[in-house]
Design a protein around this motif. Structure first.
Motif, mmCIF file in Angstrom:
data_model
loop_
_atom_site.group_PDB
_atom_site.id
_atom_site.type_symbol
_atom_site.label_atom_id
_atom_site.label_comp_id
_atom_site.label_asym_id
_atom_site.label_seq_id
_atom_site.Cartn_x
_atom_site.Cartn_y
_atom_site.Cartn_z
ATOM 1 N N GLU A 80 88.380 9.684 47.734
ATOM 2 C CA GLU A 80 89.040 8.541 47.096
ATOM 3 C C GLU A 80 88.543 7.230 47.689
ATOM 4 O O GLU A 80 88.291 6.255 46.967
ATOM 5 N N ASP A 81 88.409 7.180 49.015
ATOM 6 C CA ASP A 81 87.910 5.969 49.679
ATOM 7 C C ASP A 81 86.486 5.649 49.231
ATOM 8 O O ASP A 81 86.130 4.488 49.017
ATOM 9 N N LEU A 83 84.952 6.471 46.350
ATOM 10 C CA LEU A 83 84.958 5.934 44.990
ATOM 11 C C LEU A 83 85.538 4.520 44.955
ATOM 12 O O LEU A 83 85.057 3.656 44.219
ATOM 13 N N ARG A 84 86.552 4.286 45.764
ATOM 14 C CA ARG A 84 87.191 2.967 45.766
ATOM 15 C C ARG A 84 86.237 1.890 46.272
ATOM 16 O O ARG A 84 86.114 0.813 45.675
ATOM 17 N N VAL A 85 85.520 2.176 47.350
ATOM 18 C CA VAL A 85 84.603 1.167 47.897
ATOM 19 C C VAL A 85 83.420 0.961 46.962
ATOM 20 O O VAL A 85 82.889 -0.149 46.850
ATOM 21 N N ALA A 86 83.012 2.015 46.246
ATOM 22 C CA ALA A 86 81.925 1.880 45.271
ATOM 23 C C ALA A 86 82.359 0.955 44.133
ATOM 24 O O ALA A 86 81.604 0.061 43.709
ATOM 25 N N LYS A 87 83.568 1.159 43.628
ATOM 26 C CA LYS A 87 84.077 0.294 42.556
ATOM 27 C C LYS A 87 84.219 -1.148 43.042
ATOM 28 O O LYS A 87 83.885 -2.097 42.318
ATOM 29 N N GLU A 88 84.686 -1.319 44.273
ATOM 30 C CA GLU A 88 84.844 -2.659 44.825
ATOM 31 C C GLU A 88 83.500 -3.377 44.910
ATOM 32 O O GLU A 88 83.415 -4.585 44.667
ATOM 33 N N PHE A 89 82.451 -2.640 45.255
ATOM 34 C CA PHE A 89 81.133 -3.270 45.334
ATOM 35 C C PHE A 89 80.728 -3.840 43.982
ATOM 36 O O PHE A 89 80.265 -4.979 43.889
ATOM 37 N N PHE A 90 80.883 -3.075 42.919
ATOM 38 C CA PHE A 90 80.438 -3.538 41.604
ATOM 39 C C PHE A 90 81.322 -4.646 41.046
ATOM 40 O O PHE A 90 80.924 -5.341 40.094
ATOM 41 N N LEU A 222 77.378 15.390 43.307
ATOM 42 C CA LEU A 222 77.942 14.223 42.625
ATOM 43 C C LEU A 222 79.447 14.152 42.802
ATOM 44 O O LEU A 222 80.169 15.113 42.526
ATOM 45 N N LEU A 223 79.894 12.987 43.242
ATOM 46 C CA LEU A 223 81.324 12.680 43.316
ATOM 47 C C LEU A 223 81.663 11.838 42.094
ATOM 48 O O LEU A 223 81.133 10.738 41.919
ATOM 49 N N GLN A 224 82.505 12.368 41.226
ATOM 50 C CA GLN A 224 82.909 11.626 40.037
ATOM 51 C C GLN A 224 84.425 11.516 40.001
ATOM 52 O O GLN A 224 85.140 12.348 40.561
ATOM 53 N N GLY A 225 84.909 10.491 39.358
ATOM 54 C CA GLY A 225 86.349 10.297 39.265
ATOM 55 C C GLY A 225 86.934 11.065 38.097
ATOM 56 O O GLY A 225 86.436 12.116 37.703
ATOM 57 N N LYS A 226 87.985 10.498 37.511
ATOM 58 C CA LYS A 226 88.706 11.197 36.438
ATOM 59 C C LYS A 226 88.087 10.961 35.057
ATOM 60 O O LYS A 226 88.369 11.701 34.124
ATOM 61 N N VAL A 227 87.285 9.910 34.921
ATOM 62 C CA VAL A 227 86.716 9.591 33.613
ATOM 63 C C VAL A 227 85.490 10.463 33.359
ATOM 64 O O VAL A 227 84.520 10.410 34.116
ATOM 65 N N PRO A 228 85.506 11.295 32.318
ATOM 66 C CA PRO A 228 84.334 12.134 32.032
ATOM 67 C C PRO A 228 83.187 11.298 31.479
ATOM 68 O O PRO A 228 83.395 10.185 31.008
#
Length: 341
Positions: A80-81, A83-90, A222-228
């Motif tokens: 979770e951390d 994915l969260r930091v990846a989203k924050e970067f973008f 690959l680490l992916q979130g909930k969105v397919p």
């Protein structure tokens, strides 16, 4: 930097430069989820049935070229951390993330859009940050300084996912009957991490996040979130991958297919976009050193009275050919297949 999809707020329709030809765009037909993708319980803390796990992994790698992995040893909090930091970067201001933007593919830590924007006739709906991460101490200083916790979180994740990747390669080697330590430092020397960001798309039927391809490397986690968004090709039809909670997705690469002499296979896959939700993923790619020789393992040929299905080639040349074949849409690694009587 103006080419970055994540930095544009005026996209109420798909620009012409992103619209694929009618025979390559995904279209409006719904792609079904394939519910039979293997989900393998690795039981990392106690592999009580090692032969059973090896058998499951090898069968999935042969039949599908990909599988989902649970109980892999990377905690839910850590994923979770990451994915969260990846989203924050973008979502950083353009002046901050733009420090890492480059159109030079040889740049070590590089933010870019699509695949190779300036060389493409049609672009893809993706921004990506890519950088090496092994050995960690040689590379972390070139990574983004923002978000503040980027280096700590990504460093920890890349270290753990590398351990997992080497374990998987060891289990695959064991299942193939290769000697212990076959996937040594030379064959697994390089680890690249890619953060992929697919913003919401005004019309997902017209474009793709990534075109159909197979990974060139040994193994991808690959680490992916909930969105397919990931789809793979099976018997001529595209099928969607439903993310499994807490799981990591594993892809077999072209290099491993050649080394296994075709006993495991690469799967052709693509990424579609979403009209409502952004999608962010983090992929770890294990590559051989450029001077490594990519060829069928001798044990799989000599000891079994068989014959090599692929030619021998340096990984540097292997990658160069892969890039050319990808742009020219040619089959790969069939280019290296040996003629059969």
């Amino acid at each position: 930097m103006e080419t970055l999809i994540s930095g544009r707020c005026d996209l109420h329709s798909v620009p012409d430069s992103y619209v694929l030809s009618a025979n390559t765009r995904p279209g409006k037909d719904e792609v079904p989820f394939f519910e039979s993708i293997p989900v393998i319980d690795l039981g990392i803390n106690s592999i009580h049935d090692r032969p059973g796990v090896v058998s499951q992994i090898l069968e999935a790698a042969r039949e599908f070229g990909l599988f989902q992995l649970t109980n892999h040893g990377i905690s839910a909090e850590q994923m979770e951390d990451t994915l969260r930091v990846a989203k924050e970067f973008f979502h950083l201001p353009m002046e901050e993330k733009g420090k890492y933007f480059s159109e030079d593919p040889k740049q070590s830590c590089r933010l870019y859009t699509s695949i190779e924007y300036r060389k493409e006739k049609v672009h893809f709906w993706r921004d990506a940050l890519r950088h090496p991460c092994y050995p960690l101490e040689d590379h972390w200083h070139s990574w983004p300084e923002k978000p503040d916790w980027y280096r700590e979180v990504i460093g920890r994740f890349s270290t753990e996912v590398r351990k997992l990747s080497l374990l998987l390669l060891g289990l695959i080697g064991e299942g193939l009957g290769l000697e212990h330590g076959f996937f040594n430092e030379g064959l697994t020397r390089v680890q690249l991490l890619a953060l992929n960001h697919y913003p919401p798309c005004p019309d997902p039927s017209l474009t793709l996040g990534l075109p159909p391809h197979g990974d060139v490397n040994l193994i991808t986690v690959l680490l992916q979130g909930k969105v397919p968004g990931l789809q793979f090709l099976r018997e001529g039809s595209w099928l969607a991958v439903r993310p499994c909670p807490g799981a990591l997705l594993v892809n077999i690469g072209h290099a491993l297919e050649v080394i296994s002499n075709g006993n495991v296979r690469t799967v052709e896959h693509r990424v579609v976009t979403d009209g409502q939700h952004e999608r962010t993923t983090v992929g770890s790619f294990i590559h051989p050193a450029y001077d490594s020789q990519i060829e069928p393992a001798r044990k799989l040929v000599n000891d079994r009275g068989g014959r090599p299905l692929y030619k021998s080639v340096t990984y540097k040349d292997f990658v160069s050919t892969y890039i050319v074949d990808t742009y020219e849409i040619k089959p790969f690694p069939e280019r290296y297949a040996l003629k059969r009587d």
